[in-house]
Design an enzyme around this catalytic site. Structure first.
Site, PDB file in Angstrom:
ATOM      1  N   HIS A 108      -1.074  -4.190  -0.556  1.00  0.00           N
ATOM      2  CA  HIS A 108       0.111  -3.558   0.028  1.00  0.00           C
ATOM      3  C   HIS A 108       0.303  -2.192  -0.626  1.00  0.00           C
ATOM      4  O   HIS A 108       0.068  -2.027  -1.832  1.00  0.00           O
ATOM      5  CB  HIS A 108       1.348  -4.426  -0.216  1.00  0.00           C
ATOM      6  CG  HIS A 108       2.643  -3.687  -0.071  1.00  0.00           C
ATOM      7  ND1 HIS A 108       3.389  -3.260  -1.163  1.00  0.00           N
ATOM      8  CD2 HIS A 108       3.322  -3.275   1.029  1.00  0.00           C
ATOM      9  CE1 HIS A 108       4.467  -2.640  -0.725  1.00  0.00           C
ATOM     10  NE2 HIS A 108       4.452  -2.629   0.588  1.00  0.00           N
ATOM     11  N   VAL A 111       4.676   4.496   0.536  1.00  0.00           N
ATOM     12  CA  VAL A 111       5.291   5.693  -0.037  1.00  0.00           C
ATOM     13  C   VAL A 111       6.343   6.177   0.950  1.00  0.00           C
ATOM     14  O   VAL A 111       6.142   6.118   2.164  1.00  0.00           O
ATOM     15  CB  VAL A 111       4.259   6.812  -0.338  1.00  0.00           C
ATOM     16  CG1 VAL A 111       3.473   6.491  -1.595  1.00  0.00           C
ATOM     17  CG2 VAL A 111       3.314   7.047   0.829  1.00  0.00           C
ATOM     18  N   GLY A 261      15.592  -0.497  12.855  1.00  0.00           N
ATOM     19  CA  GLY A 261      14.181  -0.172  13.001  1.00  0.00           C
ATOM     20  C   GLY A 261      13.495  -1.085  14.006  1.00  0.00           C
ATOM     21  O   GLY A 261      14.074  -2.066  14.495  1.00  0.00           O
ATOM     22  N   ARG A 262      12.252  -0.783  14.307  1.00  0.00           N
ATOM     23  CA  ARG A 262      11.516  -1.556  15.303  1.00  0.00           C
ATOM     24  C   ARG A 262      11.019  -2.852  14.662  1.00  0.00           C
ATOM     25  O   ARG A 262      10.188  -2.836  13.755  1.00  0.00           O
ATOM     26  CB  ARG A 262      10.341  -0.746  15.839  1.00  0.00           C
ATOM     27  CG  ARG A 262       9.596  -1.425  16.970  1.00  0.00           C
ATOM     28  CD  ARG A 262       8.621  -0.445  17.593  1.00  0.00           C
ATOM     29  NE  ARG A 262       7.936  -1.035  18.737  1.00  0.00           N
ATOM     30  CZ  ARG A 262       6.784  -1.718  18.636  1.00  0.00           C
ATOM     31  NH1 ARG A 262       6.226  -1.880  17.463  1.00  0.00           N
ATOM     32  NH2 ARG A 262       6.213  -2.210  19.725  1.00  0.00           N
TER      33      ARG A 262
END
Length: 304
Positions: A108, A111, A261-262
């Protein structure tokens, strides 16, 4: 001290997504990322890239998102009252790679940059991110390489950066309800602005750029290791821990869902197959038990 430049950060993040996808496609050999561009009604959007059933990667996603809005949701300002009433931008690249082979760790990286602004006041901004490794069958060489790459990325910015971000990672990627780490750690940081914009951005870039050289040698070394049903079952069992962390504790997942968010892009980090076995415990002395006894124990891997 330079003023924060969100456009410059965005250009870096888009290029980073391109470079990481190209490197992962090359090491996989067969799989290709499929891009899904999306927009958010409240402002902003992103491009989700997913790879499925490649030669090496069972499922992976490398997301770019850039969302903005007139005001932050109350859930985001509850512990940061100074952000109330400000417009905001949040952008980042986030990825999770789930391999077929149980001897290849899940990895994973993330940033990100956040800025909140209000007329007549100084902007509030910070960087965050890091990368961490979640092996199913641990390997000392992999752990040393991963942490050496992390140290090298941090070194130009001060001797205290790596140990601070490593400890932060160990503390953050910890399943409190299981009382165990998610993996062997790496780097994690948030709210980074004390270096000023230029140096904070440079540090974020150094960490973002380090993911590919950190993970590619590990994939190359482990992707052809023979495995059977036992190893696959253990991998699916341990993936359950990954799901638990992301849905219960991960701040990025929670912010993404709370800020509109999506959903599909946010949850692309979840593995394609997983299992939960009631009160499962590894056989003492087994290869599976070694994960718990040796690798899910925070340590200085550079001194092992």
């Amino acid at each position: 001290m330079s003023a924060p430049d969100a456009q410059m950060v965005k250009e870096y993040l888009l290029a980073l997504q391109d470079r990481i996808c190209a490197a992962l496609e090359q090491v996989d050999g067969e799989g290709r990322f499929v891009e899904d561009s999306w927009e958010r009604a409240e402002g902003g959007g992103g491009r989700t890239r997913v790879i499925s059933q490649g030669a090496v990667i069972e499922k992976g996603g490398v997301n770019f998102s850039h969302v903005h809005g007139a005001t932050l949701p109350g859930s985001a300002t509850a512990h940061r009252p100074e952000l109330a009433g400000r417009s905001f931008e949040a952008m980042g690249v986030s990825l999770v790679i789930h391999p077929h082979n149980p001897y290849v760790p899940t990895s994973h990286a993330n940033v990100r940059f956040f800025i909140a602004e209000k007329d007549g006041e100084e902007p509030v901004w910070w960087f965050g991110g890091g990368f961490d490794l979640t092996p199913y069958y641990g390997n000392d060489d992999d752990c040393r390489h991963w942490h050496q790459t992390a140290l090298d990325a941090c070194a130009p910015f001060g001797e205290d950066i790596y140990p601070r971000f490593k400890t932060w990672c160990d503390d953050y990627f910890y399943l409190k309800h299981r009382q165990e780490p998610r993996g062997i750690g790496g780097l994690f940081f948030d709210d980074l602005n004390e270096l000023g914009f230029d140096q904070s951005f440079a540090l974020m870039q150094s960490i973002g750029d380090a993911y590919v050289p950190a993970i590619l040698p590990i994939i190359e070394q482990r992707k052809d290791t023979a495995y059977g049903e036992r190893q696959r079952d253990f991998q699916l069992h341990r993936r359950g821990r990954y799901v638990e962390f992301n849905l219960v504790w991960d701040r990025g997942t929670l912010f993404g869902l709370q800020s509109g968010g999506r959903t599909e892009s946010i949850l692309m980090s979840l593995p394609p197959e997983v299992r939960w076995d009631y009160d499962w415990k590894p056989e003492p002395g087994s290869e599976e038990a070694q994960l718990y006894d040796r690798y899910l124990q925070p340590r200085n891997w550079l001194e092992v």
